[in-house]
Design a protein around this motif. Structure first.
Motif, mmCIF file in Angstrom:
data_model
loop_
_atom_site.group_PDB
_atom_site.id
_atom_site.type_symbol
_atom_site.label_atom_id
_atom_site.label_comp_id
_atom_site.label_asym_id
_atom_site.label_seq_id
_atom_site.Cartn_x
_atom_site.Cartn_y
_atom_site.Cartn_z
ATOM 1 N N CYS A 1 8.678 9.928 6.618
ATOM 2 C CA CYS A 1 9.284 10.848 7.596
ATOM 3 C C CYS A 1 8.788 10.619 9.010
ATOM 4 N N GLN A 2 7.853 9.692 9.176
ATOM 5 C CA GLN A 2 7.275 9.360 10.476
ATOM 6 C C GLN A 2 6.642 10.581 11.160
ATOM 7 N N GLY B 1 0.800 -1.207 0.000
ATOM 8 C CA GLY B 1 0.000 0.000 0.000
ATOM 9 C C GLY B 1 0.834 1.258 0.000
ATOM 10 N N CYS B 2 0.150 2.389 0.170
ATOM 11 C CA CYS B 2 0.815 3.689 0.111
ATOM 12 C C CYS B 2 1.545 3.982 1.411
ATOM 13 N N ASN B 3 2.138 5.191 1.465
ATOM 14 C CA ASN B 3 2.966 5.566 2.613
ATOM 15 C C ASN B 3 2.176 6.194 3.752
ATOM 16 N N LYS B 4 0.839 6.277 3.617
ATOM 17 C CA LYS B 4 0.017 6.729 4.738
ATOM 18 C C LYS B 4 -0.281 5.518 5.606
ATOM 19 N N MET B 5 0.228 5.552 6.851
ATOM 20 C CA MET B 5 0.114 4.409 7.737
ATOM 21 C C MET B 5 -0.875 4.703 8.858
ATOM 22 N N THR B 6 -1.479 3.622 9.380
ATOM 23 C CA THR B 6 -2.391 3.723 10.517
ATOM 24 C C THR B 6 -1.885 2.811 11.621
ATOM 25 N N GLN C 1 4.908 12.044 -2.812
ATOM 26 C CA GLN C 1 5.605 10.793 -2.509
ATOM 27 C C GLN C 1 4.688 9.806 -1.792
ATOM 28 N N LEU C 2 3.385 9.892 -2.094
ATOM 29 C CA LEU C 2 2.435 8.989 -1.458
ATOM 30 C C LEU C 2 2.757 7.537 -1.788
ATOM 31 N N PHE C 3 3.202 7.314 -3.019
ATOM 32 C CA PHE C 3 3.528 5.949 -3.437
ATOM 33 C C PHE C 3 5.036 5.760 -3.648
ATOM 34 N N GLN C 4 5.818 6.614 -2.984
ATOM 35 C CA GLN C 4 7.273 6.488 -3.095
ATOM 36 C C GLN C 4 7.730 5.138 -2.530
ATOM 37 N N GLY C 5 8.495 4.378 -3.348
ATOM 38 C CA GLY C 5 8.991 3.087 -2.907
ATOM 39 C C GLY C 5 8.023 1.950 -3.112
ATOM 40 N N VAL C 6 6.843 2.234 -3.651
ATOM 41 C CA VAL C 6 5.846 1.186 -3.878
ATOM 42 C C VAL C 6 5.951 0.716 -5.322
#
Length: 483
Positions: free
Chosen positions: A441-442, A424-429, A464-469
């Motif tokens: 960047c935490q 998934g994307c870089n927005k974590m829960t 960069q929502l999908f950076q590294g994906v």
């Protein structure tokens, strides 16, 4: 001016021109003076110390034989110079024999100036005359053997001077017997009052001999010229340093800089000779002569500490403000600091815990695991006895778990829970506190619009929502779901 007076002045003037001030000192109030004589020793002259243990030393110089003299008004026409002989290492018997020999020389040369002849005899022939050869035997103070420090056998000396009986004529045999008789008679007679011993016969002579020899060697060294092995400049020995064991010589300027660098870096055990493959070390006295007091104090402290580190029964107080060396009793793990009275375990350096296993701080788990896995079987057994087998196993497991978490997870910036990003994307829960945060960047994200963090041009994670994906893998995953 009378002829005697003129002859005396000429002789004293000649002695002043021949010998330097350290050797000849002319008296101010009378016609006389003092001559300090260094006897000429043969090469590889040795001193043997007799005592509980026999020790041997190479000696180049023996302490001075001192000739004090005063010239009578009718010298040299009638009277002999009035003199005394004194020494630290000769016995009064030996000096008495020399006094008699000087008297004989005067009788043979009466009417002529005699001082230079006496001096040459004492410097060049005294050892042979007395039968003193290498090794010179010295009796240390307190030795049970007692007696004089060095004894000579007059009869043996006579034999040495006259030769073997089988090799001499009948006349020589008679003369040899006469000399033996005369020498034996003189050995039993009273000691010559002109023979003066400069130190107590009961005192320890060896330190006097060694100190004088070292001082004279240094004096000779100071007067020579050497080429420094570092800067290749020729300098007097007084401006150079010589390593005792290897005798390599370097100038003091180069060695001062070398010592300063090594001491500042804490390498006090590396003050060795710069010559490649040479292991000679500078003595503490040599280091003290070349560096300032502050640097030498550091050298002295580090040298002591390195020496204590090699002692199995010495540990240091673990308190940072203390660090005092502590002696540990055999077969115990408790150390008590004499300075701060802190009782600690000598294994883990924590407070003493009796028979309980040592506790392992969390930040040392990795080191403990690596040490345990790389240790030999004996080392592993020792660590299991020290910390307990269960503790070791737990440390290994927790250390591996910690490594995996550090490589694959990140901590929630709000509650610290470890979160793994599977896809998934870089927005974590956060699974614990439900807080949104950025994987890159935490940073904490807004609960109302968490994606604004990636849409704001001023944000460090803009677009960069999908950076590294890997989007192709994501598309393949969703297409598989649809099928």
């Amino acid at each position: 001016m009378s002829e005697d007076k003129e002859a005396q002045e000429d002789e004293l003037l000649a002695l002043t021109s021949i010998y330097d001030e350290d050797e000849f000192h002319r008296a101010e109030s009378a016609q006389g003076g003092e001559i300090q004589l260094l006897l000429e020793l043969p090469p590889d002259f040795k001193v043997v110390v007799k005592g509980e243990r026999e020790m041997e030393y190479n000696i180049c110089f023996l302490p001075h034989l001192v000739l004090n003299f005063e010239l009578p008004a009718d010298y040299p026409s009638t009277s002999s110079p009035v003199f005394t002989l004194s020494s630290k290492w000769m016995t009064r018997t030996q000096m008495s024999a020399l006094c008699r020999r000087l008297d004989e020389l005067w009788e043979e040369n009466q009417g002529c100036v005699i001082l230079f002849t006496w001096i040459q005899l004492l410097k060049e022939e005294a050892l042979n005359f007395l039968g003193i050869q290498s090794p010179l035997e010295v009796i240390r103070a307190g030795s049970k053997t007692g007696g004089e420090r060095r004894k000579i056998n007059p009869a043996a000396t006579a034999v040495a001077q006259c030769g073997s009986p089988s090799e001499n004529s009948e006349e020589n045999k008679i003369e040899m017997k006469k000399k033996k008789s005369d020498l034996n008679l003189s050995s039993t007679s009273h000691l010559d009052p002109r023979a003066v011993l400069l130190m107590d016969p009961r005192a320890d002579l060896l330190p006097q001999l060694l100190d004088f020899d070292e001082a004279q060697r240094q004096r000779v060294f100071d007067g020579k010229v050497f080429c420094c092995g570092i800067c290749f400049v020729e300098k007097l020995g007084s401006n150079c340093l010589c390593f005792k064991e290897c005798q390599h010589v370097y100038c003091k300027a180069c060695m001062t800089e070398y010592f300063q660098i090594q001491i500042r870096d804490g390498n006090v055990q590396c003050l060795n000779c710069p010559e490649p493959k040479c292991t000679s070390l500078a003595t503490p006295l040599q280091v003290k002569q070349l560096v300032d007091e502050e640097l030498f104090a550091r050298y002295d402290r580090l040298l002591l500490q390195s020496s204590l580190d090699l002692m199995a029964d010495v540990v240091y107080c673990p308190r940072q403000h203390c660090g005092t060396a502590v002696m540990v009793e055999p077969d115990t793990t408790m150390g008590i600091c004499s300075a701060c009275q802190y009782a600690f375990c000598t294994l883990c350096k924590l407070g003493y815990h009796g028979l309980s296993n040592c506790k392992i701080p969390a930040d040392e788990l990795r080191n403990l695991r690596d040490e345990y896995l790389s240790a030999s079987n004996e080392g592993k057994k020792f660590m299991e006895q020290r910390f307990g087998k269960r503790v070791i196993q737990k440390a290994v497991e927790e250390s591996f778990s910690r490594d995996w978490l550090n490589e694959n997870c990140k901590s929630c910036p709000r509650c610290g829970t470890n979160i793994q990003k599977a896809d998934g994307c870089n927005k974590m829960t956060c699974t614990s506190c439900r807080q949104y945060f950025c994987w890159l960047c935490q940073g904490l994200l807004s609960k109302v619009n968490p994606y604004s963090h990636y849409n704001n041009p001023n944000s460090p994670c803009y677009s960069q929502l999908f950076q590294g994906v890997d989007l192709e893998e994501e598309d393949a995953f969703w297409s598989d779901e649809e099928d």
